[in-house]
Design a protein around this motif. Structure first.
Motif, PDB file in Angstrom:
ATOM      1  N   LEU A 129       0.832  -1.208   0.000  1.00 48.22           N
ATOM      2  CA  LEU A 129       0.000   0.000   0.000  1.00 48.22           C
ATOM      3  C   LEU A 129       0.865   1.256   0.000  1.00 48.22           C
ATOM      4  O   LEU A 129       0.549   2.242  -0.685  1.00 48.22           O
ATOM      5  CB  LEU A 129      -0.923  -0.014   1.218  1.00 48.22           C
ATOM      6  N   THR A 132       2.289   1.744  -3.655  1.00 45.48           N
ATOM      7  CA  THR A 132       1.303   2.253  -4.603  1.00 45.48           C
ATOM      8  C   THR A 132       0.896   3.694  -4.285  1.00 45.48           C
ATOM      9  O   THR A 132       0.714   4.519  -5.195  1.00 45.48           O
ATOM     10  CB  THR A 132       0.068   1.348  -4.579  1.00 45.48           C
ATOM     11  N   THR A 133       0.767   3.998  -3.002  1.00 44.36           N
ATOM     12  CA  THR A 133       0.417   5.372  -2.612  1.00 44.36           C
ATOM     13  C   THR A 133       1.533   6.342  -2.983  1.00 44.36           C
ATOM     14  O   THR A 133       1.273   7.467  -3.436  1.00 44.36           O
ATOM     15  CB  THR A 133       0.136   5.439  -1.107  1.00 44.36           C
ATOM     16  N   SER A 136       1.376   7.058  -6.630  1.00 45.65           N
ATOM     17  CA  SER A 136       0.228   7.915  -6.934  1.00 45.65           C
ATOM     18  C   SER A 136       0.486   9.368  -6.535  1.00 45.65           C
ATOM     19  O   SER A 136       0.163  10.298  -7.291  1.00 45.65           O
ATOM     20  CB  SER A 136      -1.013   7.379  -6.212  1.00 45.65           C
ATOM     21  N   GLU A 137       1.089   9.581  -5.371  1.00 40.53           N
ATOM     22  CA  GLU A 137       1.357  10.949  -4.917  1.00 40.53           C
ATOM     23  C   GLU A 137       2.451  11.618  -5.738  1.00 40.53           C
ATOM     24  O   GLU A 137       2.389  12.825  -6.009  1.00 40.53           O
ATOM     25  CB  GLU A 137       1.757  10.944  -3.434  1.00 40.53           C
ATOM     26  N   SER A 156       1.111  12.927   3.209  1.00 41.45           N
ATOM     27  CA  SER A 156       0.040  12.408   2.342  1.00 41.45           C
ATOM     28  C   SER A 156       0.066  10.884   2.294  1.00 41.45           C
ATOM     29  O   SER A 156      -0.987  10.222   2.336  1.00 41.45           O
ATOM     30  CB  SER A 156       0.190  12.983   0.927  1.00 41.45           C
ATOM     31  N   ILE A 157       1.255  10.305   2.223  1.00 40.08           N
ATOM     32  CA  ILE A 157       1.367   8.846   2.197  1.00 40.08           C
ATOM     33  C   ILE A 157       0.886   8.245   3.511  1.00 40.08           C
ATOM     34  O   ILE A 157       0.180   7.214   3.537  1.00 40.08           O
ATOM     35  CB  ILE A 157       2.816   8.437   1.884  1.00 40.08           C
ATOM     36  N   ALA A 160      -2.945   8.315   3.596  1.00 37.16           N
ATOM     37  CA  ALA A 160      -3.537   7.302   2.713  1.00 37.16           C
ATOM     38  C   ALA A 160      -3.406   5.904   3.313  1.00 37.16           C
ATOM     39  O   ALA A 160      -4.341   5.084   3.233  1.00 37.16           O
ATOM     40  CB  ALA A 160      -2.868   7.365   1.336  1.00 37.16           C
TER      41      ALA A 160
END
Length: 356
Positions: A129, A132-133, A136-137, A156-157, A160
């Motif tokens: 997770l 992938t986060t 994405s960020e 942010s990570i 998430a």
């Protein structure tokens, strides 16, 4: 015997599949503590007990008693903070730059029940997770913002991961990016940009220094001119005041001298004394003509001193005979007597000059 062999074969297949996937098993059946009726649970650990294959309770640290055969320790969860290295992975930024990033993840199990029954491998799930986060960020940021906003990216990570891992009983405390590897060409361009920015700042600072220096020099000259003009003004004022004081003092002295002279002329033989003084001044002035100037003015008969004295006395007599305003009555009443005295004194002075 057949059931035991089947369980051994299943365990070997599970271990082989785990090793093939590249993950290390978190729990092994051989690593779980056995039910010895009396158990001592260490601090910061949670033992999940199943009774006849169903969840029964979680053992607290300290002394615990279980029923043999019926109770079985199924999971052992550590309540300490867990540090997991996130493997290096590639991510593409908003401006299409490929980066290689790895990080460190800090976790803690908050609910042993959810961590045991909510997911098969909590650590592996959280690691995937996080990767992938992170990809994405990073896709939302440009390359420059990635370096400037690493703290906001980490936050942010973490947010998430916490939203997704809440049902697993795991809480992400921190996430830190360890290294960011940039492609060589991008690194060279970044280095050139940094050097250009430094040269720009140096040029700007040098120009600002030159401007400040010119302003300081001009301000100094301005202040110097102002001070010089004020000094000159003060000097002229003082000089004018001194000259005025000198003129006033001279005028007062001259007025006093005239007053004393007028008083002396009114006394006995005053006219004779005035005549003598005029004659002496005339002779003295005539003797200095040749010394002070190249131009010499000579009378028609320079050897006749008597004529020069008579001329000077004639000038004085003409001045004394001119009536003064407000004093015509006094001059008319004593004019005959003054004329006779003046003529007598003039004759005596001429005789004296001839004898000398």
């Amino acid at each position: 015997m057949l059931a035991r062999a089947a369980r051994g074969t299943a365990a070997l297949l599970l271990r082989g599949s785990v090793q093939a996937s590249g993950r290390t098993p978190r729990r092994a059946s051989s690593g779980l503590p056995r039910n010895t009726v009396v158990l001592f649970v260490p601090q910061q650990e949670a033992w999940v007990v199943e009774r006849m294959g169903r969840f029964h309770r979680i053992l607290e640290p300290g002394l615990n008693i279980l029923i043999p055969v019926l109770d079985r320790i199924r999971y052992v969860q550590s309540l300490k903070e867990i540090v997991i290295n996130v493997p290096e992975q590639s991510a593409v930024t908003l401006d299409n730059v490929t980066l290689q990033i790895d990080g460190v993840l800090y976790l803690r199990i908050m609910d042993p029940y959810k961590a045991s029954y909510g997911v098969e491998d909590p650590e592996y799930a959280v690691t995937q997770l996080a990767q992938t986060t992170m990809r994405s960020e990073l896709g939302k940021l440009s390359l420059d913002r990635v370096f400037r906003e690493r703290e906001s990216l980490n936050a942010s990570i973490v947010d998430a991961i916490n939203q997704a891992a809440d049902c697993w009983g795991i809480r992400c405390l921190r996430y830190e990016i360890k290294d960011i590897h940039v492609p060589p060409r991008v690194k060279e361009s970044m280095q050139m940009q940094v050097e250009a920015e430094r040269r720009k700042r140096a040029t700007v600072l040098e120009s600002e220094g030159t401007r400040e220096s010119a302003i300081n020099v001009a301000e100094g000259k301005k202040q110097a001119q102002i001070l010089a003009s004020e000094a000159e003004k003060a000097e002229q004022i003082n000089q004018a005041a001194g000259e005025a004081s000198a003129v006033l003092a001279k005028a007062k002295a001259k007025a006093e001298a005239i007053r004393i002279l007028a008083a002396a002329l009114t006394q006995h033989n005053g006219d004779a004394a005035a005549s003598l003084t005029v004659a002496e001044q005339y002779v003295s002035a005539f003797s200095k003509l040749a010394k002070d100037s190249n131009t010499i003015l000579l009378p028609s008969n320079p050897g006749d001193v008597t004529s020069m004295v008579a001329q000077a006395m004639g000038v004085y007599g003409a001045l004394t005979k001119a009536p003064m305003p407000g004093a015509q009555d006094s001059v008319s009443s004593g004019s005959s007597r003054d004329d006779q005295g003046t003529d007598a004194s003039l004759d005596e002075e001429l005789d004296r000059v001839k004898l000398s």
